[in-house]
Design an enzyme around this catalytic site. Sequence first.
Site, mmCIF file in Angstrom:
data_model
loop_
_atom_site.group_PDB
_atom_site.id
_atom_site.type_symbol
_atom_site.label_atom_id
_atom_site.label_comp_id
_atom_site.label_asym_id
_atom_site.label_seq_id
_atom_site.Cartn_x
_atom_site.Cartn_y
_atom_site.Cartn_z
ATOM 1 C CE LYS A 123 -4.050 -0.268 2.475
ATOM 2 N NZ LYS A 123 -4.764 -0.432 3.777
HETATM 3 C C1 E4P Z 1 -8.253 -0.359 4.209
HETATM 4 O O1 E4P Z 1 -7.424 -0.677 3.363
HETATM 5 C C2 E4P Z 1 -8.302 0.965 4.823
HETATM 6 O O2 E4P Z 1 -7.065 1.295 5.377
HETATM 7 C C3 E4P Z 1 -9.413 1.029 5.850
HETATM 8 O O3 E4P Z 1 -10.572 0.468 5.277
HETATM 9 C C4 E4P Z 1 -9.673 2.411 6.395
HETATM 10 O O4 E4P Z 1 -10.823 2.387 7.192
HETATM 11 P P1 E4P Z 1 -11.223 3.577 8.194
HETATM 12 O O5 E4P Z 1 -11.617 4.757 7.376
HETATM 13 O O6 E4P Z 1 -12.379 3.019 8.969
HETATM 14 O O7 E4P Z 1 -10.014 3.853 9.028
#
Ligand code: E4P
Length: 297
Positions: A123
Amino acid sequence: MQAVKKVKNMNRPDNLNTRLFLDGGIPEETREVISLLGFLDGQTTNPTLISKNPYAQERLEQGEKFTKDEILDFYKKVVDEISGLIPQGSVSVEVYADLQTTAEEMLEQGREMFSWIPNAHIKFPTTREGLTAAEKAIKEGMRVNMTLCFSQEQAAAVFAATKGAKKGDVFVSPFVGRLDDKGENGMSLIENILKMYKEGDGHVEVLTASVRSLNHIYEALKLKTDIITAPVSIYKEWKDVGIEIPDSYVYNQGSLSNIPYQDLNLNLDWQSFNIEHELTNKGIERFSQDWNSLISK
Ligand code: E4P
């Protein structure tokens, strides 16, 4: 850490065309969701989720922070355990990035993290530096998941920066819940990106992230997003209603305003798109703060 136990990806409902990932940093939750659903297609982690891991929290409560090497080693162990539970799936591992981190620094971390497990997607934030890193990472044969995406232009830039990659190697993660929090209909961004990508070669898969409710899940399934990542709490809720996959669904967007569709040319250079978004910067700040809270100065 418990011993790695291999679980086959089976029992997927025939009418489920979207892959389901768990959003979390705790291997016990991975086991729980595999047992709830009977399968799991992948997992996404991020610095905040790793900081919430009970082992990390316990250490902090005892006043023992991690060194930089220790926290990376901890992240690696968590990811390794999750990877062993879903060897057929994908596990997203996020590089550390604050607003000063350069593309080269991100890429270096990405190379290291990609070597941790055989099924990693790295990521990178959907910023100029993150996209520069991703463009190079793809050329080096890595798989990437472009995170903190909040606009159609950012998704267009992801498409353009990763041209030549094969389907399955590139995910883009639009964060629907965080857009909803601002009064914008996050699901309308998913719809817009899917529509725009229909004009392309299909090499970028849309991973609906920041999922907060079953409504998000049902709408994402209706829109035929490639992948959904959701926390264990939502899978429990879904299990309580029998993992239903509605034939038709009307999304209740309440007072959220739709994000207008933009006609964008996917053949342009990625640098020509407006990739700035305040929520991307805020997200980077939050991820880096949560990560740094684990590390001794
Ligand atoms: C997933 O890859 C993301 O990092 C995650 O869904 C973020 O979620 P949040 O907005 O609830 O922190």
